[in-house]
Every structure is written in C-alpha cells, then in structure tokens.
Design an enzyme around this catalytic site. Structure first.
Site, PDB file in Angstrom:
ATOM      1  N   HIS A 142     -46.909 -17.501   2.716  1.00 52.04           N
ATOM      2  CA  HIS A 142     -45.617 -18.186   2.768  1.00 52.04           C
ATOM      3  C   HIS A 142     -45.027 -18.359   1.372  1.00 52.04           C
ATOM      4  CE1 HIS A 142     -45.759 -19.427   7.038  1.00 52.04           C
ATOM      5  NE2 HIS A 142     -47.060 -19.490   6.842  1.00 52.04           N
ATOM      6  N   PRO A 143     -43.712 -18.165   1.227  1.00 47.17           N
ATOM      7  CA  PRO A 143     -43.068 -18.533  -0.032  1.00 47.17           C
ATOM      8  C   PRO A 143     -42.985 -20.046  -0.129  1.00 47.17           C
ATOM      9  CG  PRO A 143     -41.404 -17.962   1.581  1.00 47.17           C
ATOM     10  CD  PRO A 143     -42.744 -17.690   2.229  1.00 47.17           C
ATOM     11  N   GLU A 156     -36.063 -19.318   9.026  1.00 48.54           N
ATOM     12  CA  GLU A 156     -36.610 -20.647   9.277  1.00 48.54           C
ATOM     13  C   GLU A 156     -36.161 -21.660   8.231  1.00 48.54           C
ATOM     14  OE1 GLU A 156     -40.534 -18.599  11.319  1.00 48.54           O
ATOM     15  OE2 GLU A 156     -40.643 -19.414   9.292  1.00 48.54           O
ATOM     16  N   PHE A 195     -47.246 -25.928  -0.304  1.00 48.59           N
ATOM     17  CA  PHE A 195     -46.834 -26.942   0.665  1.00 48.59           C
ATOM     18  C   PHE A 195     -46.279 -26.232   1.890  1.00 48.59           C
ATOM     19  CE2 PHE A 195     -43.239 -29.507   2.360  1.00 48.59           C
ATOM     20  CZ  PHE A 195     -43.986 -30.553   2.889  1.00 48.59           C
ATOM     21  N   ILE A 206     -44.749 -26.445   5.817  1.00 51.64           N
ATOM     22  CA  ILE A 206     -44.090 -27.278   6.811  1.00 51.64           C
ATOM     23  C   ILE A 206     -43.262 -26.370   7.709  1.00 51.64           C
ATOM     24  CG2 ILE A 206     -42.068 -27.701   5.346  1.00 51.64           C
ATOM     25  CD1 ILE A 206     -41.927 -30.520   6.556  1.00 51.64           C
ATOM     26  N   ALA A 210     -40.217 -25.522   8.846  1.00 51.99           N
ATOM     27  CA  ALA A 210     -38.928 -25.903   8.262  1.00 51.99           C
ATOM     28  C   ALA A 210     -37.750 -25.686   9.190  1.00 51.99           C
ATOM     29  CB  ALA A 210     -38.710 -25.113   6.962  1.00 51.99           C
TER      30      ALA A 210
END
Length: 333
Positions: free
Chosen positions: A60-61, A82, A113, A115, A117
């Site tokens: 993930h970025p 997203e 981190f 989440i 989004a």
C-alpha cells in the site's frame, strides 16, 4: 451456478500477500462472492504468517501519496480510487501534517499506516492516525490486519462485480474454520512486543483482551464500501430459560447488552464490556437495515449464534455483508 475462477495476480491485487493469493487459488474457484470472502478471512487470519501480513501492508502507498509505487497496477488503480475522497478534501496543510504523521507512525511501528480509506476525508483519516498512534505495537498490528481484510473484501467485490452476487440470505463459517484470536495475538506478540508489567501489586486486574469479545462491522456490497449509520444491538438469551429452537421465538427472554451505530468505516462501537471470559450462551446481533435501505427487502436483520463453554476466551467478529435484496454473514476473528 458456475464457479468463478481468478488467478494469483488478481488475488495479489486484492491483498498484496503472495501466500494469501496462492492459498485463495488453491481453495478456489468460488461459486459466489460470499464464499470468496469467507475463504479470504480464514486464510488471512489463520494461514498467512507475520511476514505475509507485512508483505501485504508494504503493497500500500502511504495515505495521501500517489499510488504509482504500488507493486501491482490494478492494486494501484484501486488504491487511487479508494483515496479519492481523501484527496478531494485535502489541503496543503493537512497533506503536510499527514505526511509528518505517516513518517512518525512508520518509525514507531515499522509498517505503513493502514486504513480502509473509501469514503473517508483527509481530516477523518488524520484524526484516526493520531488516535491509533498511541497504541501498543501488538494492538496496532492487529488493527492494521483488520483494516487490510476490509480493503480485501472491497476489492474482492470489485472482482465479482461483473458476476452474479449470491442471493443466499445467510452464509456461516464453521467454528473449525477459525483459529482462536487470542492464540493469534499471543503468536504475534512474540514477534512484536514484550508483556506489560506493573509495579503496583494492589492495582485492579488488567484484562488480557484489547477489545470486547463480540464485535461487528457492516459492508455494503452493492456500493462496494463500508455501511455507515446502521444501528446495531447486541442481546443474550436468558441463561435460566430453555434455549429456543426453530419455530419457538421466545421473544421476551432476550437480555439487552449494548447498542451502537456503525461509523464511516462500517464498524460499530462497543456493544459490551471488555472481559476476559465471555459468558457461554446464545447471542443475537440485530441491524436496523430498513433505515439504511428504506427501499430494500429487509426491515432489519438479526444474526443468532452460540458461544460454547470451550469458546469463552475466543473472539467473535460477526460481520454483515449487505445489499438491498440479500445479505450474508460469517464468523471472523
């Protein structure tokens, strides 16, 4: 109904873990999206190891950054979509603050981190990042894994978007499909942290759980996003009464435990206290789906499940996958 077959690369786009993708291919093909979700949860929480989790996180970025660095083109495109709401609500100052907190988070925990989004604004994401920053590493590793599973479920839905979604109203995973959540936390703890100690021998006992033993979230599979604003209620059947059977509702014997409303991430708030030992018995989670989908088929949905004496130390995550004319559920971790 014909089964739907996807390849390793497509499952990597959904999750980022090679082990996860290989196991999904081995367990497939799947007749429905619901079957794929149940398999995905079992594989992710019970068969993918710590390195596999970290591999998925690394795909993930960082929130607020371009997704061009993502390892898979499809995953990069999905990630960009997203984060569209976050990008649309970002300012130069919030992006700078997000960048700084992303760096601090990476320095403390060693991974990005994470989440779900979708539909969340930059201020909301930044607030959640700051809140979670104070967590212990073992807690935050579990949080990141849960968020990864929610992202995976959304992306699986996109894979199945051109296929017929199951019209079955309920799918349940057997208890044997799910490894004890406490066992998994113990294993992860060996990798990530050391036990907490206290110098005050007279202090109150500290529970070993980090969350209530029964939790839920709601996913809107028709929209491909978390379902926010759904009222949720948890009840337990009166232990002194005969356990109800099919055709005998015994509606007056349910004892209220707690209620909440799902947030923008689809998660409900706390439905019961954080306790080490969950009382064995029959539980019911009810969802006010009629308010969420006024023109849908279900005015409300209730999921009834049993907790055995041998399972009182386990965690029960009972999600709802909802569309206007069908729903499914399963036991997660």
């Amino acid at each position: 109904m014909s089964s739907t077959k996807f390849g390793k690369n497509e499952f990597i786009a959904c999750c980022g873990s090679t082990k996860f993708a290989e196991q999904m291919v081995a367990d497939g093909p799947f007749l429905t999206y619901n079957e794929a979700v149940i398999a995905a949860n079992n594989i992710w929480f019970n068969k993918v190891d710590v390195n596999g989790w970290l591999e998925a996180f690394a795909a993930h970025p960082q929130i607020g950054q371009n997704s061009s660095a993502a390892a898979h083109k499809t995953s990069a495109n999905w990630s960009k979509g997203e984060q569209s709401t976050a990008r649309a609500t970002a300012t130069d100052s919030t992006l700078q603050e997000l960048h700084e907190w992303n760096f601090r988070y990476m320095q403390k925990f060693g991974f990005v981190f994470l989440i779900c989004a979708s539909g969340r604004t930059t201020p909301e994401i930044l607030s959640e990042l700051k809140r979670r920053f104070s967590n212990r590493p073992i807690v935050e590793f579990e949080n990141a894994a849960q968020e990864q599973m929610k992202i995976t479920e959304l992306r699986l839905q996109k894979l199945f978007s051109n296929k017929e979604v199951s019209t079955s109203t309920q799918v349940q995973a057997t208890a044997s499909d799910v490894t004890k959540a406490d066992d998994r936390l113990t294993i992860l703890g060996g990798h990530l942290t050391t036990p907490l100690t206290t110098s005050d021998a007279k202090s109150s006992p500290i529970t070993t759980r980090v969350r209530p033993p029964i939790t839920t979230h709601v996913l809107d599979v028709a929209q491909g996003c978390p379902a926010a604003g759904i009222e949720v209620m948890l009840e337990m059947y009166h232990t002194n009464k005969v356990v109800p059977v099919f055709g005998n509702a015994e509606k007056d014997n349910w004892i209220f435990h707690g209620s909440s409303t799902t947030d923008k991430d689809g998660r409900s708030g706390q439905l019961m206290k954080v306790v080490d030992d969950l009382s064995p018995g029959l539980y019911r989670i009810s969802f006010n789906t009629g308010k969420y989908n006024p023109h849908g088929f279900f005015p409300f949905v209730s999921v009834v499940f049993v907790v055995k004496e041998s399972q009182k130390n386990e965690h029960f995550h009972v999600p709802l996958l909802l569309s206007p004319f069908s729903f499914s559920t399963y036991r997660g971790s």
